[in-house]
Scaffold this active site. Structure first.
Site, mmCIF file in Angstrom:
data_model
loop_
_atom_site.group_PDB
_atom_site.id
_atom_site.type_symbol
_atom_site.label_atom_id
_atom_site.label_comp_id
_atom_site.label_asym_id
_atom_site.label_seq_id
_atom_site.Cartn_x
_atom_site.Cartn_y
_atom_site.Cartn_z
ATOM 1 N N GLU A 53 0.840 -1.057 -0.096
ATOM 2 C CA GLU A 53 0.294 -0.710 -0.237
ATOM 3 C C GLU A 53 1.053 1.336 0.091
ATOM 4 O O GLU A 53 2.058 0.930 0.482
ATOM 5 C CB GLU A 53 -0.978 -0.013 1.291
ATOM 6 C CG GLU A 53 -0.279 -0.286 2.409
ATOM 7 C CD GLU A 53 -0.968 -1.300 3.335
ATOM 8 O OE1 GLU A 53 -2.001 -1.023 2.809
ATOM 9 O OE2 GLU A 53 -0.674 -1.679 4.729
ATOM 10 N N ALA A 54 -0.200 2.281 -0.440
ATOM 11 C CA ALA A 54 0.804 3.694 -0.636
ATOM 12 C C ALA A 54 -0.397 4.146 0.382
ATOM 13 O O ALA A 54 0.742 4.660 1.540
ATOM 14 C CB ALA A 54 0.591 4.463 -1.612
ATOM 15 N N CYS A 55 -1.185 4.865 0.872
ATOM 16 C CA CYS A 55 -2.211 5.473 1.439
ATOM 17 C C CYS A 55 -2.202 6.129 1.573
ATOM 18 O O CYS A 55 -0.621 6.707 2.136
ATOM 19 C CB CYS A 55 -1.578 3.989 2.768
ATOM 20 S SG CYS A 55 -2.163 2.974 2.241
ATOM 21 N N GLY A 56 -2.951 7.303 2.697
ATOM 22 C CA GLY A 56 -2.806 8.221 3.205
ATOM 23 C C GLY A 56 -3.670 8.008 5.007
ATOM 24 O O GLY A 56 -3.800 7.684 5.604
#
Ligand code: SF4
Ligand code: SF4
Lengths: 371, 503
Positions: free
Chosen positions: A15-18
């Protein structure tokens, strides 16, 4: 996505995600408006395959009861799990988690919440927290169709497949207030999202949001298994929540020491420390090497009264922090903080492996470690 | 009796190249080469050749080729050349066939059927040239938890840790006894271990006084014969290892023939010169786990609880349960030695057929100790055929804290695995105590070769870790997610605790 379950049964997803965390250190509760605004601002960090929120100070009227949030992927599992729950705890109140059915989300499972207290006599040996933790692990392993995704007191996790603002509408989060909020939006790149795989991950009152991928997952999972933790959510983040539960709740280590276990100083740094400090850090690595987290990560971890932001030692994922009055903010990007407070007292990007802690009452932001 | 044995090797000398310098004559300890004055030619007695390759490597004109004898029995998959030859040897000698080094059968290597993982996009690999890679390892008992006190603005440790060995790389030199090898080899191992920040193991033959200055990097072994064991020996080592079993010959004791027990060895081993040094398989004060516990604590008492105590066993059927018992008996380190473990001398039939592959033993011991929640109570060191840094990485990912290398270390010094160590005439000056042959090992050069090997493997380990996106060896240990099996059965995969490639 056609299946609620991750059909590939991957152990982890990428994931890259915030991420977002806001704590009001005077413990004043505030509405979901701010966290939703900030998550909206980070819309593009996710891809609609998972998002969620954790709220602390959520159920003051049930303050002393464990709030179990459970997702059911089929009706049989619900019957089985409810029987199990009733056998082990007093259910003081149970209801379906209210949702707005007008909001279109993909394949939502049925979700219930139960306000429970351990049956008298049964939890004496282990203590109540441990009793509940064991029960949660048992339920999550039992059917593969029912998952307790939140089990703390006076707090709760709301999560699923979708963008954060969609899920906020779906769960009608604007009805809730809390003094500490976590938010997450997810960008799984090579596996489908599923409802249980969304963040935050939670055990008792610990919740974790995470951006990254743990290459140490296998080592971490097998270390935690020795202490009775079972990883059932098929993602690497789960181990973070369990690690904090083990280190801080069960073993009584301070939160910032736990952070130093997950992202310890390098040996070359330890070798240069004064003797007492060197001794502590050496012992931490010797003893807790299995919980060292490797690979890129940023996490924000919360439990009642405390929130901590931490990146891996090489800082392969972003984190910004800010303070404004009694509020501490952490987010993947400064923009998400700035939409909430235009002129923070202080805003900075912590170094790799350097934990940032926001604490209730003490009104302190621990930045320089005293370890 | 007339011998029906075929020579194992053919020696080809290129007479165009040979200058009759007689280097080979001097170097061959088996007297294969000799000078024929009449013909002014160097000639060979092929039947003596063991294939050590010393002559071929040192011949200044590269005139020699040593080739396995192609003349063989009629092809037969059951009655192989090896099995027919063994019967002939025994029919002539009436004795046990001895051999040196480790088992050479193909079916026991699992390392080659396990592959490693590497990072790609979302979890980037780490470049070891630009980022720190940490492979420091500590061996010893670790507590389940630490207690830490906050006082005057700082944290301090209130838990007292058991003694630990600090390794700058997760590789040590395994037990090789003085007597089985020459003093020069012992000294080389000691020097390289000190220089590289790791440990050598004295083996069961004691430690020569001249090497006491390397005591900080020595693991001193206590075996059934108790050779060389006295208070100063226990005191000088960094750790003490009790040897119960050995991978090359589980259930078999050691035997150093009297001819090898020179004055120096007799002094170090504390036995009369010229007498056989017999170490039986059982230690006659250990017939149960309680007895073992008593010995562990006797050693701890004798050394003031200042040194970790290791227990070494051969990997056998029930290793997992035995290891659990050893941890509960108070050992700080378990050394597990697999079927490929080497030796100076063992009955060939034992070496090739007794014991189990270290990969399987390691996986099951690590899992058992975890299931019992006692994995932290002892470190796990594995040995037995570790050939390269990938084997090391795989061992650690399966659950080992560190590995012992033996054969690989001797190969670095010169050994060509000719398997004739038991003859005591090692042409490389390694498995011998003959003063004339021993001189072939120069400790300064040999220790440099050993240090280079450790350095090279360390660099490779860091490369492999970086490829996996791991920058600290702690995160590799027991991380079986990083492994996949290729061409293994479900049962093998389940024992190894790894999934098949493609999963
Ligand atoms: S060492 Fe080489 S050149 Fe010298 S005698 Fe032997 S075969 Fe001939
Ligand atoms: S140590 Fe010497 S005798 Fe033994 S295998 Fe190696 S080269 Fe041959």
């Amino acid at each position: 996505m056609t299946s609620l379950q991750n059909p590939y049964r991957e152990d982890k997803v990428h994931e890259a995600c915030g991420l977002l965390g806001i704590i009001d250190t005077s413990k004043a509760r505030f509405s979901a408006y701010e966290p939703i605004r900030a998550m909206e601002n980070m819309h593009d960090r996710g891809n609609g395959l998972g998002a969620g929120f954790a709220v602390y100070g959520l159920y003051p009227e049930h303050r002393d009861e464990y709030a179990l949030h459970v997702m059911y992927l089929d009706g049989q599992a619900k019957d089985r799990v409810e029987k199990h729950i009733e056998k082990h705890v007093e259910v003081n109140h149970a209801e379906e988690i209210p949702t707005d059915d007008k909001v279109r989300v993909v394949n939502p499972p049925v979700m219930w919440r139960y306000f429970v207290t351990p049956k008298r006599g049964l939890s004496e040996e282990t203590g109540e927290d441990e009793y509940i933790r064991e029960m949660v692990m048992r339920i999550n392993m039992a059917t593969g169709k029912a998952f307790v995704f939140s089990s703390g007191k006076d707090m709760g996790v709301f999560k699923g497949v979708g963008y954060p603002e969609e899920l906020a509408d779906y769960f009608m989060l604007s009805e809730y207030r809390g003094y500490l909020w976590l938010g997450h939006t997810r960008f799984p790149t090579n596996t489908p999202g599923w409802w249980g795989g969304a963040h935050p991950f939670s055990i008792l009152d610990w919740s974790v949001v995470h951006n990254g991928e743990l290459s140490s997952y296998g080592a971490n999972r097998r270390y935690l298994e020795m202490f009775g933790y079972r990883c059932t959510m098929q993602t690497d983040t789960e181990v973070m929540a369990y690690a904090f539960d083990l280190l801080v709740r069960r073993q009584g280590l301070p939160l910032d020491v736990a952070a130093k276990i997950l992202a310890p100083p390098l040996w070359i740094e330890i070798d240069r420390m004064p003797s007492e400090e060197r001794k502590v850090h050496t012992a931490l690595r010797q003893c807790y090497g299995g919980l060292l987290m490797n690979g890129p990560f940023t996490i924000i971890v919360a439990h009642h009264g405390e929130m901590i932001g931490l990146t891996d030692r090489l800082k392969l994922r972003p984190l910004s922090a800010a303070v404004k009055g009694g509020r501490v903010y952490m987010a993947s990007e400064e923009a998400a903080i700035r939409v909430l407070c235009r002129d923070p007292d202080r805003v900075w990007r912590p170094k790799g492996g350097e934990p940032v802690v926001g604490r209730v009452k003490a009104l302190e932001v621990v930045r320089e470690m005293i370890l | 009796m007339k011998s029906y044995m075929l020579p194992e090797f053919n020696v080809y000398r290129d007479l165009e190249r040979c200058v009759s310098c007689q280097v080979c004559v001097n170097q061959c300890t088996y007297m294969v080469h000799y000078y024929d004055e009449e013909e002014d030619l160097v000639k060979s007695r092929e039947e003596n050749c063991v294939g050590c390759l010393r002559c071929a490597m040192l011949c200044p004109t590269k005139a020699l080729k040593i080739v396995p004898n192609p003349t063989s029995y009629r092809e037969n998959h059951h009655w192989t050349r090896e099995s027919i030859s063994a019967i002939k040897v025994q029919a002539e000698s009436g004795g046990v066939i001895l051999t040196g080094m480790g088992c050479d059968k193909p079916q026991y290597t699992y390392w080659d059927r396990i592959v490693l993982n590497a990072s790609q996009v979302t979890n980037p690999s780490i470049d070891p040239l630009r980022e720190p890679m940490e492979i420091r390892t500590f061996l010893g008992k670790k507590p389940k938890e630490l207690s830490i006190e906050a006082g005057s603005g700082r944290y301090s440790l209130t838990t007292e840790l058991s003694p630990q060995l600090k390794l700058e790389m997760p590789i040590m030199f395994t037990a090789i006894s003085y007597g089985a090898v020459s003093f020069n080899v012992h000294e080389s191992l000691a020097m390289a271990a000190s220089e590289s920040g790791t440990y050598f193991n004295t083996g069961e033959g004691g430690l020569d006084r001249r090497l006491y200055r390397y005591g900080d990097h020595a693991i001193v072994q206590v075996a059934s014969g108790r050779f060389g064991v006295d208070p100063s020996y226990l005191e000088v080592g960094a750790a003490v290892e009790i040897k119960i079993g050995q991978g090359a010959k589980p259930g078999i004791g050691g035997h150093l023939p009297g001819e090898k027990v020179s004055r120096e060895i007799s002094r170090t081993r504390m036995i009369p010169k010229g007498t056989d040094a017999l170490s039986p398989a059982p230690q006659h004060d250990i017939y149960s786990i309680e007895d073992l516990s008593q010995l562990i604590y006797a050693i701890k008492e004798a050394t003031g609880y200042a040194k970790p105590v290791s227990v070494k066993i051969a990997a056998v059927h029930n290793s997992a349960a035995i290891a659990s018992g050893i941890v509960r008996a108070g050992a700080d380190i378990i050394a597990l030695d697999g079927i490929r473990g080497s030796t100076g001398a063992a009955p060939k039939i034992i070496r090739d057929n007794v014991g189990i592959p270290i990969e399987l033993a390691l996986a099951s011991v690590d899992q058992r100790l975890r299931d019992e929640g006692i994995r932290n109570e002892a470190s796990l060191v594995v040995a037995g055929g570790v050939r390269n840094s990938a084997d090391v990485v795989k061992a650690i990912a399966l659950g080992a804290d560190a590995v012992y290398i033996g054969t690989a270390a001797l190969i670095a010094i010169g050994c060509t695995v000719c398997q004739k160590c038991y003859m005591g005439r090692c042409p490389w000056g390694i498995a011998t105590t003959d003063p004339w042959i021993s001189k072939r090992v120069n400790p300064l050069i040999a220790s440099k070769r050993l240090s280079n090997l450790l350095r090279a493997w360390s660099l490779e380990i860091k490369e492999m870790m970086g490829g996996m996106g791991i920058n600290s060896i702690e995160s590799l240990r027991g991380n079986r997610e990083m492994l996949r099996g290729v061409g293994l059965t479900d049962k093998e995969l389940s024992i190894l605790g790894v999934r098949h490639a493609g999963e």
